[in-house]
Design a protein around this motif. Structure first.
Motif, PDB file in Angstrom:
ATOM      1  N   MET A  81      41.204 -15.411 -17.042  1.00 55.32           N
ATOM      2  CA  MET A  81      42.474 -14.914 -17.583  1.00 55.32           C
ATOM      3  C   MET A  81      42.867 -15.684 -18.837  1.00 55.32           C
ATOM      4  O   MET A  81      43.415 -15.111 -19.781  1.00 55.32           O
ATOM      5  CB  MET A  81      43.573 -14.976 -16.526  1.00 55.32           C
ATOM      6  N   ALA A  82      42.544 -16.962 -18.884  1.00 50.46           N
ATOM      7  CA  ALA A  82      42.792 -17.745 -20.094  1.00 50.46           C
ATOM      8  C   ALA A  82      41.915 -17.228 -21.234  1.00 50.46           C
ATOM      9  O   ALA A  82      42.389 -17.082 -22.369  1.00 50.46           O
ATOM     10  CB  ALA A  82      42.518 -19.222 -19.824  1.00 50.46           C
ATOM     11  N   THR A 117      43.460  -9.880  -6.934  1.00 52.16           N
ATOM     12  CA  THR A 117      44.464  -8.820  -7.016  1.00 52.16           C
ATOM     13  C   THR A 117      44.876  -8.596  -8.469  1.00 52.16           C
ATOM     14  O   THR A 117      45.007  -9.547  -9.247  1.00 52.16           O
ATOM     15  CB  THR A 117      45.715  -9.152  -6.177  1.00 52.16           C
ATOM     16  N   ALA A 118      45.078  -7.348  -8.803  1.00 47.69           N
ATOM     17  CA  ALA A 118      45.441  -6.987 -10.178  1.00 47.69           C
ATOM     18  C   ALA A 118      46.754  -7.638 -10.600  1.00 47.69           C
ATOM     19  O   ALA A 118      46.885  -8.091 -11.740  1.00 47.69           O
ATOM     20  CB  ALA A 118      45.515  -5.472 -10.317  1.00 47.69           C
ATOM     21  N   ASP A 119      47.721  -7.691  -9.695  1.00 44.71           N
ATOM     22  CA  ASP A 119      49.018  -8.297 -10.032  1.00 44.71           C
ATOM     23  C   ASP A 119      48.880  -9.777 -10.368  1.00 44.71           C
ATOM     24  O   ASP A 119      49.502 -10.270 -11.305  1.00 44.71           O
ATOM     25  CB  ASP A 119      50.014  -8.124  -8.884  1.00 44.71           C
ATOM     26  N   ARG A 130      48.761 -14.099 -14.487  1.00 40.97           N
ATOM     27  CA  ARG A 130      48.079 -15.232 -15.121  1.00 40.97           C
ATOM     28  C   ARG A 130      47.757 -14.945 -16.586  1.00 40.97           C
ATOM     29  O   ARG A 130      47.905 -15.816 -17.440  1.00 40.97           O
ATOM     30  CB  ARG A 130      46.812 -15.589 -14.342  1.00 40.97           C
ATOM     31  N   PHE A 131      47.327 -13.732 -16.880  1.00 38.16           N
ATOM     32  CA  PHE A 131      47.060 -13.313 -18.254  1.00 38.16           C
ATOM     33  C   PHE A 131      48.334 -13.445 -19.094  1.00 38.16           C
ATOM     34  O   PHE A 131      48.324 -14.044 -20.173  1.00 38.16           O
ATOM     35  CB  PHE A 131      46.535 -11.872 -18.248  1.00 38.16           C
ATOM     36  N   GLU A 134      51.046 -15.251 -18.461  1.00 36.85           N
ATOM     37  CA  GLU A 134      51.453 -16.659 -18.592  1.00 36.85           C
ATOM     38  C   GLU A 134      50.699 -17.335 -19.730  1.00 36.85           C
ATOM     39  O   GLU A 134      51.287 -18.108 -20.505  1.00 36.85           O
ATOM     40  CB  GLU A 134      51.205 -17.413 -17.289  1.00 36.85           C
ATOM     41  N   ASN A 135      49.416 -17.058 -19.834  1.00 36.32           N
ATOM     42  CA  ASN A 135      48.627 -17.636 -20.926  1.00 36.32           C
ATOM     43  C   ASN A 135      49.056 -17.066 -22.271  1.00 36.32           C
ATOM     44  O   ASN A 135      49.155 -17.810 -23.254  1.00 36.32           O
ATOM     45  CB  ASN A 135      47.135 -17.413 -20.675  1.00 36.32           C
ATOM     46  N   LEU A 136      49.342 -15.774 -22.325  1.00 34.66           N
ATOM     47  CA  LEU A 136      49.846 -15.191 -23.575  1.00 34.66           C
ATOM     48  C   LEU A 136      51.180 -15.819 -23.969  1.00 34.66           C
ATOM     49  O   LEU A 136      51.408 -16.090 -25.153  1.00 34.66           O
ATOM     50  CB  LEU A 136      50.017 -13.676 -23.433  1.00 34.66           C
ATOM     51  N   ASP A 137      52.036 -16.065 -22.984  1.00 32.43           N
ATOM     52  CA  ASP A 137      53.328 -16.703 -23.270  1.00 32.43           C
ATOM     53  C   ASP A 137      53.135 -18.088 -23.873  1.00 32.43           C
ATOM     54  O   ASP A 137      53.849 -18.472 -24.813  1.00 32.43           O
ATOM     55  CB  ASP A 137      54.190 -16.800 -22.007  1.00 32.43           C
TER      56      ASP A 137
END
Length: 151
Positions: free
Chosen positions: A35-36, A70-72, A77-78, A80-83
């Protein structure tokens, strides 16, 4: 563009390799690093384009290998990294690369994270220089030579 031309032919093979190793790619470290990596590629040019964010989120949700999670949870996580990257790109990039580095201990997972980055980067038909650069940085965070992936 030349790098993507070379990698495009192997992108399908990369996805096939990932699917064949799906049972090995279940750890939290792989999940976090993947996800990072997706966030790094989505924000590689320093701009988080909402359309690109949606496209990457859709790719995450439909990638067979990532369906181990899980997709959620992946979406959270995706984002959070974008933030982190949106708040301060340089500081955020350091934190996100630290997340990528979580997969360093398992070579299969580390290589899979890079392959996911390449697949995500080229999903729109162009693997631009800024995307290549963050994938090379991720290679270094994982202790992998970029040339192994044609970068």
């Amino acid at each position: 563009m030349a790098v993507w031309g070379r990698l495009k032919a192997s992108a399908s093979a990369m996805q096939t390799q990932l699917v064949s190793r799906k049972h090995e790619l279940r750890s939290g470290a792989f999940r976090d690093a993947s996800m990072a990596m997706c966030a790094l590629v989505a924000a590689a040019d320093g701009i988080i384009d909402p359309a690109e964010q949606v496209r990457v989120a859709q790719l995450i949700a439909t990638n067979e290998v990532l369906q181990n999670f899980t997709a959620d949870d992946l979406q959270r996580r995706f984002e959070e990294n974008l933030d982190r990257l949106a708040l301060n790109f340089d500081n955020g990039k350091s934190a996100v690369l630290h997340e990528v580095g979580k997969a360093r201990k398992k070579p299969t997972e580390a290589r899979a994270v890079i392959q996911i980055g390449i697949i995500i980067g080229g999903a729109d038909g162009a693997f631009i220089e800024s995307e290549q650069a963050v994938v090379r940085e991720a290679c270094r965070a994982l202790g992998l030579p970029p040339r192994e992936f044609g970068l």
